[in-house]
Design an enzyme around this catalytic site. Sequence first.
Site, PDB file in Angstrom:
ATOM      1  N   GLU A 173       0.822  -1.232   0.000  1.00 28.69           N
ATOM      2  CA  GLU A 173       0.000   0.000   0.000  1.00 28.69           C
ATOM      3  C   GLU A 173       0.849   1.272   0.000  1.00 28.69           C
ATOM      4  OE1 GLU A 173      -3.001  -0.192   3.097  1.00 28.69           O
ATOM      5  OE2 GLU A 173      -4.114  -1.727   2.003  1.00 28.69           O
ATOM      6  N   GLU A 292      -5.685  -8.292  -0.214  1.00 26.70           N
ATOM      7  CA  GLU A 292      -6.369  -7.929   1.029  1.00 26.70           C
ATOM      8  C   GLU A 292      -7.832  -7.677   0.703  1.00 26.70           C
ATOM      9  OE1 GLU A 292      -4.747  -5.035   3.749  1.00 26.70           O
ATOM     10  OE2 GLU A 292      -2.697  -5.487   3.101  1.00 26.70           O
TER      11      GLU A 292
HETATM   12  O1  AHR Z   1      -5.137  -5.800   7.067  1.00 32.13           O
HETATM   13  C1  AHR Z   1      -4.974  -4.670   7.872  1.00 32.13           C
HETATM   14  C2  AHR Z   1      -4.253  -3.533   7.161  1.00 32.13           C
HETATM   15  O2  AHR Z   1      -5.044  -3.073   6.116  1.00 32.13           O
HETATM   16  C3  AHR Z   1      -2.954  -3.888   6.479  1.00 32.13           C
HETATM   17  O3  AHR Z   1      -1.872  -3.853   7.345  1.00 32.13           O
HETATM   18  C4  AHR Z   1      -2.837  -2.811   5.446  1.00 32.13           C
HETATM   19  O4  AHR Z   1      -2.110  -3.240   4.321  1.00 32.13           O
HETATM   20  C5  AHR Z   1      -4.261  -2.443   5.120  1.00 32.13           C
HETATM   21  O5  AHR Z   1      -4.474  -1.089   5.152  1.00 32.13           O
END
Ligand code: AHR
Length: 503
Positions: A173, A292
Amino acid sequence: MISAHLTIDPHFVVGPINRRLFGSFVEHLGRAVYEGIYEPGHADADEHGFRRDVIELVRELGVSTIRYPGGNFVSGYRWEDGVGPRAERPRRLELAWHSTEPNEIGLDEFATWLDKVGSEMMYAVNLGTRGVEEALDVLEYANLNSGTALSDLRIAHGTPQPYNIRMWCLGNEMDGPWQLGHSTAQSYAELASKTARAMRQIDPDLELVVCGSSSGQMPTFGAWERTVLEETYDAIDYISCHAYYEPLNGDFKSFLASAVDMDRFIDKVVAIADGVKAVRGSDKTINISFDEWNVWYLSRYREVDRVSGVDSWPVAPRICEDTYSVADAVVVGSLLISLLRHADRVTAASLAQLVNVIAPIMTEPGGPAWRQTTFYPFAVTSRLARGVTLDVTLDSPSYDTDRFGSVPVIDAVATRDEATGQTTVFVVNRSMEEEVTIDIDVRQLGSVALQEVQSLHDDDIHAANTLEHPDRVGLRGNQSAILADGMVTLQLPPVSWTALTLG
Ligand code: AHR
């Protein structure tokens, strides 16, 4: 009562379902690692301090690939801190989650745990505070046989065989202002490109994931993907997508339609990737690693959980421990439908996360481990969605949402496994009021019988599993299913998820 109609034809195939679609994610965040997968004092801990009850649940969940060690955590992580004799490992400030990282678990221990759960490692390198050299170092440590400083160090630490990690994330990210080392698309793209090319000098066959946007709502979304892909196209294999959903201001109608947003997000990223491909005149196709995704009550984290204060750096704080409801599980089931529908382009995905932190599995220190509601649609989909995704034709009534406009009440996908002859339909009813009768035309499947019908539904859409009531919500059979003359008829209760297998 309202009705919907679905037609399944095995001749119309979207694409093969990659097992990596059923990946998950373990980050050094909250109690995911410490008190989650690892609790040496627990009565059920094995010789390595890993909880056997959690290992059993992870196996039951059917998780293919597991992304590690972050997440936001990775952008400040020094992988060397987590290897070698435990007594010599440093405790570090962990800036992403305002914690102390004891480094009792690192790459070697996590690989040992992965062997026990039967999953594949997907490793993220730190491109926040570090760069090319450290990425090369951890690759050498993990994947080289022997005969170099770092491969021999791994052997000296007790692991003679290399881990042979195939999938590597180039940072995490990096478009997000919260990220350590947050940068512009151009500077991230240049670093990712250099890192990818350098890693390929060690092993040209690695599978490399470049960071896409941390959500489709980021102000830089689109331009970020285009810039990053223009710079890295020849050096990488996947671009990442991340998406989290929650009912904002009690708007469950929109929340239940979250998969519509996921569909649109995927379609846009595919369009951008293929646009870059066309401009370059490339033969190579970049696929998506949706590494994610989940329901996450992010507003609760921001308002309640977040740790702060210069004197407060707890080890494994209880943060991001969302308790999931029936409605959340139906949304998770529908997000899986979206991923399967895009199986031709989404070839890896990670439910974020696995244990305690926005997780399908919860633990209590010294106590039990249990399945959240979201465990069930994931476990059943991972078990049954084999072979290929079929391109189904769905005729459904619609309803209006504030966030996503008019959306279908019913969403569905079908998968077919030639090896077993099984076809499975995954279907959700998003209506909060109406039961829906769905007719499924399966005449093109030939002579088949109903094998299994499982639903997740409850009269109370807020019902959840907790420490006190770990089995409050579970799967139910659906006695309404009838197969006659090549037509399945099924009643779908409001806010429900169902998997139906024919074979
Ligand atoms: O999954 C929780 C967080 O969400 C992770 O660390 C990050 O990559 C995202 O913003």
